[in-house]
Design a protein around this motif. Sequence first.
Motif, PDB file in Angstrom:
ATOM      1  N   ASP A  83       0.823  -1.212   0.000  1.00 49.50           N
ATOM      2  CA  ASP A  83       0.000   0.000   0.000  1.00 49.50           C
ATOM      3  C   ASP A  83       0.859   1.265   0.000  1.00 49.50           C
ATOM      4  O   ASP A  83       0.568   2.217  -0.720  1.00 49.50           O
ATOM      5  CB  ASP A  83      -0.988  -0.002   1.167  1.00 49.50           C
ATOM      6  N   PHE A  84       1.939   1.287   0.756  1.00 46.94           N
ATOM      7  CA  PHE A  84       2.832   2.449   0.745  1.00 46.94           C
ATOM      8  C   PHE A  84       3.561   2.575  -0.585  1.00 46.94           C
ATOM      9  O   PHE A  84       3.791   3.678  -1.075  1.00 46.94           O
ATOM     10  CB  PHE A  84       3.842   2.365   1.884  1.00 46.94           C
ATOM     11  N   ALA A  85       3.925   1.438  -1.166  1.00 44.44           N
ATOM     12  CA  ALA A  85       4.621   1.473  -2.458  1.00 44.44           C
ATOM     13  C   ALA A  85       3.709   2.039  -3.547  1.00 44.44           C
ATOM     14  O   ALA A  85       4.139   2.875  -4.352  1.00 44.44           O
ATOM     15  CB  ALA A  85       5.112   0.076  -2.825  1.00 44.44           C
ATOM     16  N   LEU A  86       2.463   1.607  -3.575  1.00 47.10           N
ATOM     17  CA  LEU A  86       1.516   2.134  -4.557  1.00 47.10           C
ATOM     18  C   LEU A  86       1.211   3.612  -4.311  1.00 47.10           C
ATOM     19  O   LEU A  86       1.088   4.386  -5.260  1.00 47.10           O
ATOM     20  CB  LEU A  86       0.226   1.313  -4.555  1.00 47.10           C
ATOM     21  N   THR A  87       1.112   3.998  -3.049  1.00 48.05           N
ATOM     22  CA  THR A  87       0.888   5.412  -2.725  1.00 48.05           C
ATOM     23  C   THR A  87       2.075   6.261  -3.170  1.00 48.05           C
ATOM     24  O   THR A  87       1.896   7.352  -3.730  1.00 48.05           O
ATOM     25  CB  THR A  87       0.644   5.590  -1.215  1.00 48.05           C
ATOM     26  N   SER A  88       3.283   5.771  -2.960  1.00 50.20           N
ATOM     27  CA  SER A  88       4.483   6.496  -3.394  1.00 50.20           C
ATOM     28  C   SER A  88       4.499   6.663  -4.906  1.00 50.20           C
ATOM     29  O   SER A  88       4.793   7.750  -5.423  1.00 50.20           O
ATOM     30  CB  SER A  88       5.745   5.764  -2.948  1.00 50.20           C
ATOM     31  N   ALA A  89       4.170   5.597  -5.618  1.00 53.93           N
ATOM     32  CA  ALA A  89       4.130   5.668  -7.080  1.00 53.93           C
ATOM     33  C   ALA A  89       3.045   6.631  -7.542  1.00 53.93           C
ATOM     34  O   ALA A  89       3.250   7.421  -8.472  1.00 53.93           O
ATOM     35  CB  ALA A  89       3.906   4.278  -7.677  1.00 53.93           C
ATOM     36  N   ALA A  90       1.888   6.597  -6.890  1.00 53.49           N
ATOM     37  CA  ALA A  90       0.787   7.488  -7.272  1.00 53.49           C
ATOM     38  C   ALA A  90       1.150   8.950  -7.011  1.00 53.49           C
ATOM     39  O   ALA A  90       0.863   9.821  -7.836  1.00 53.49           O
ATOM     40  CB  ALA A  90      -0.486   7.106  -6.525  1.00 53.49           C
ATOM     41  N   LEU A  91       1.794   9.218  -5.889  1.00 50.41           N
ATOM     42  CA  LEU A  91       2.205  10.592  -5.587  1.00 50.41           C
ATOM     43  C   LEU A  91       3.244  11.082  -6.583  1.00 50.41           C
ATOM     44  O   LEU A  91       3.221  12.238  -6.999  1.00 50.41           O
ATOM     45  CB  LEU A  91       2.725  10.700  -4.157  1.00 50.41           C
ATOM     46  N   PHE A  92       4.167  10.212  -6.960  1.00 48.39           N
ATOM     47  CA  PHE A  92       5.168  10.570  -7.970  1.00 48.39           C
ATOM     48  C   PHE A  92       4.476  10.834  -9.301  1.00 48.39           C
ATOM     49  O   PHE A  92       4.808  11.792  -9.997  1.00 48.39           O
ATOM     50  CB  PHE A  92       6.178   9.427  -8.105  1.00 48.39           C
ATOM     51  N   ALA A  93       3.501  10.001  -9.663  1.00 44.84           N
ATOM     52  CA  ALA A  93       2.798  10.157 -10.944  1.00 44.84           C
ATOM     53  C   ALA A  93       1.967  11.430 -10.986  1.00 44.84           C
ATOM     54  O   ALA A  93       1.826  12.046 -12.041  1.00 44.84           O
ATOM     55  CB  ALA A  93       1.904   8.944 -11.200  1.00 44.84           C
ATOM     56  N   LEU A  94       1.425  11.841  -9.854  1.00 44.63           N
ATOM     57  CA  LEU A  94       0.540  12.997  -9.803  1.00 44.63           C
ATOM     58  C   LEU A  94       1.242  14.306  -9.441  1.00 44.63           C
ATOM     59  O   LEU A  94       0.631  15.368  -9.560  1.00 44.63           O
ATOM     60  CB  LEU A  94      -0.584  12.754  -8.794  1.00 44.63           C
ATOM     61  N   ALA A  95       2.471  14.239  -8.987  1.00 46.58           N
ATOM     62  CA  ALA A  95       3.175  15.446  -8.544  1.00 46.58           C
ATOM     63  C   ALA A  95       3.273  16.444  -9.697  1.00 46.58           C
ATOM     64  O   ALA A  95       3.812  16.128 -10.761  1.00 46.58           O
ATOM     65  CB  ALA A  95       4.567  15.088  -8.035  1.00 46.58           C
ATOM     66  N   PRO A  96       2.752  17.643  -9.498  1.00 50.96           N
ATOM     67  CA  PRO A  96       2.754  18.627 -10.589  1.00 50.96           C
ATOM     68  C   PRO A  96       4.146  18.946 -11.125  1.00 50.96           C
ATOM     69  O   PRO A  96       4.310  19.140 -12.328  1.00 50.96           O
ATOM     70  CB  PRO A  96       2.111  19.866  -9.954  1.00 50.96           C
ATOM     71  N   ILE A  97       5.138  18.993 -10.268  1.00 54.46           N
ATOM     72  CA  ILE A  97       6.481  19.344 -10.728  1.00 54.46           C
ATOM     73  C   ILE A  97       7.033  18.262 -11.666  1.00 54.46           C
ATOM     74  O   ILE A  97       7.641  18.569 -12.690  1.00 54.46           O
ATOM     75  CB  ILE A  97       7.429  19.614  -9.537  1.00 54.46           C
ATOM     76  N   PHE A  98       6.814  16.996 -11.335  1.00 53.02           N
ATOM     77  CA  PHE A  98       7.278  15.921 -12.208  1.00 53.02           C
ATOM     78  C   PHE A  98       6.459  15.869 -13.493  1.00 53.02           C
ATOM     79  O   PHE A  98       6.989  15.623 -14.569  1.00 53.02           O
ATOM     80  CB  PHE A  98       7.217  14.565 -11.499  1.00 53.02           C
ATOM     81  N   THR A  99       5.164  16.099 -13.368  1.00 54.00           N
ATOM     82  CA  THR A  99       4.302  16.073 -14.549  1.00 54.00           C
ATOM     83  C   THR A  99       4.676  17.185 -15.521  1.00 54.00           C
ATOM     84  O   THR A  99       4.803  16.952 -16.722  1.00 54.00           O
ATOM     85  CB  THR A  99       2.829  16.204 -14.131  1.00 54.00           C
ATOM     86  N   PHE A 100       4.908  18.375 -15.018  1.00 57.49           N
ATOM     87  CA  PHE A 100       5.230  19.504 -15.888  1.00 57.49           C
ATOM     88  C   PHE A 100       6.600  19.329 -16.536  1.00 57.49           C
ATOM     89  O   PHE A 100       6.741  19.441 -17.753  1.00 57.49           O
ATOM     90  CB  PHE A 100       5.192  20.813 -15.108  1.00 57.49           C
ATOM     91  N   PHE A 101       7.620  19.058 -15.742  1.00 56.31           N
ATOM     92  CA  PHE A 101       8.972  19.019 -16.286  1.00 56.31           C
ATOM     93  C   PHE A 101       9.279  17.739 -17.057  1.00 56.31           C
ATOM     94  O   PHE A 101      10.227  17.703 -17.835  1.00 56.31           O
ATOM     95  CB  PHE A 101      10.020  19.266 -15.196  1.00 56.31           C
ATOM     96  N   SER A 102       8.488  16.689 -16.871  1.00 58.33           N
ATOM     97  CA  SER A 102       8.707  15.488 -17.679  1.00 58.33           C
ATOM     98  C   SER A 102       8.304  15.731 -19.122  1.00 58.33           C
ATOM     99  O   SER A 102       8.761  15.050 -20.030  1.00 58.33           O
ATOM    100  CB  SER A 102       7.924  14.306 -17.118  1.00 58.33           C
ATOM    101  N   HIS A 103       7.459  16.709 -19.342  1.00 54.71           N
ATOM    102  CA  HIS A 103       7.022  17.068 -20.687  1.00 54.71           C
ATOM    103  C   HIS A 103       8.133  17.776 -21.452  1.00 54.71           C
ATOM    104  O   HIS A 103       8.165  17.761 -22.669  1.00 54.71           O
ATOM    105  CB  HIS A 103       5.787  17.959 -20.586  1.00 54.71           C
ATOM    106  N   ASN A 104       9.069  18.385 -20.745  1.00 59.69           N
ATOM    107  CA  ASN A 104      10.182  19.097 -21.379  1.00 59.69           C
ATOM    108  C   ASN A 104      11.313  18.123 -21.705  1.00 59.69           C
ATOM    109  O   ASN A 104      11.593  17.208 -20.940  1.00 59.69           O
ATOM    110  CB  ASN A 104      10.728  20.184 -20.463  1.00 59.69           C
ATOM    111  N   PHE A 105      11.975  18.380 -22.804  1.00 60.36           N
ATOM    112  CA  PHE A 105      13.151  17.608 -23.187  1.00 60.36           C
ATOM    113  C   PHE A 105      14.326  18.173 -22.391  1.00 60.36           C
ATOM    114  O   PHE A 105      14.929  19.162 -22.774  1.00 60.36           O
ATOM    115  CB  PHE A 105      13.380  17.720 -24.698  1.00 60.36           C
ATOM    116  N   ASP A 106      14.617  17.556 -21.253  1.00 61.72           N
ATOM    117  CA  ASP A 106      15.617  18.088 -20.335  1.00 61.72           C
ATOM    118  C   ASP A 106      16.312  16.926 -19.628  1.00 61.72           C
ATOM    119  O   ASP A 106      15.726  15.856 -19.455  1.00 61.72           O
ATOM    120  CB  ASP A 106      14.937  18.999 -19.312  1.00 61.72           C
ATOM    121  N   VAL A 107      17.535  17.177 -19.179  1.00 58.27           N
ATOM    122  CA  VAL A 107      18.333  16.124 -18.545  1.00 58.27           C
ATOM    123  C   VAL A 107      17.823  15.748 -17.162  1.00 58.27           C
ATOM    124  O   VAL A 107      18.272  14.748 -16.604  1.00 58.27           O
ATOM    125  CB  VAL A 107      19.824  16.521 -18.469  1.00 58.27           C
ATOM    126  N   ILE A 108      16.895  16.507 -16.603  1.00 54.96           N
ATOM    127  CA  ILE A 108      16.389  16.150 -15.287  1.00 54.96           C
ATOM    128  C   ILE A 108      15.576  14.853 -15.323  1.00 54.96           C
ATOM    129  O   ILE A 108      15.505  14.146 -14.324  1.00 54.96           O
ATOM    130  CB  ILE A 108      15.554  17.280 -14.656  1.00 54.96           C
TER     131      ILE A 108
END
Length: 156
Positions: free
Chosen positions: A118-143
Motif C-alpha cells: 500500500d505504501f509502495a503504490l501510494t508512493s508511485a501514485a504521488l510521484f505520478a501525480l506530482a505537478p512538478i514531475f508532470t510539468f517538467f517530464s514534458h520538457n526535453f531536459d536532462v532532469i
Amino acid sequence: LGLILAFGFYLRAYHVDYPVIGYHNWKEVHYLTEARNFARDGFFAHGIFAPVLDYPNIDWDQSGAHSDTFPTLPIIVGLLFKLFGPSLWIARMVSILFNVAGIAFMYLFAKEALDREDFALTSAALFALAPIFTFFSHNFDVINPGVAFMAAGAYF
C-alpha cells in the motif's frame, strides 16, 4: 501499478507536440539543438560527443562546440532523429518514458524499503501525480533521466 503508470503516462503525454515556447523551455531548446546537431553533423564532428549550439557566446568557440554535462539525452535523441527524422514529439517521448520509468522505480524502492504494497503504490501514485514531475517530464531536459536514474539507484 499498471493503472498508475498508464495515468502517469497520459498526464505527461498530453500536448506532447506543443511548440517550444515560454520561460521554462529555454533549456529544452538548448538540448534539442544539441540533439539535432548530433543527428545532422554526427557524434564526433567537434570531438567525442562534444555538444554544439547554433548561436555560441561571443567568447566561445565559434563552431558552437561547448562544455556541458555529458549529453546522454541529446545522444539518445540524436540517434532517434537520425533514424526517424527530427521531431519534437520523439524528443519529448524519450523524456516522458524516462519519467514514467522513475515512477516504476519509486514503486520498487518504496516496496523494498518499507515492505508494504500500500505504501509502495501510494508512493508511485504521488510521484505520478506530482505537478512538478508532470510539468517538467514534458520538457526535453536532462532532469528526466536524472530522476529516473536516481530512483533506480536508490532501489538497487
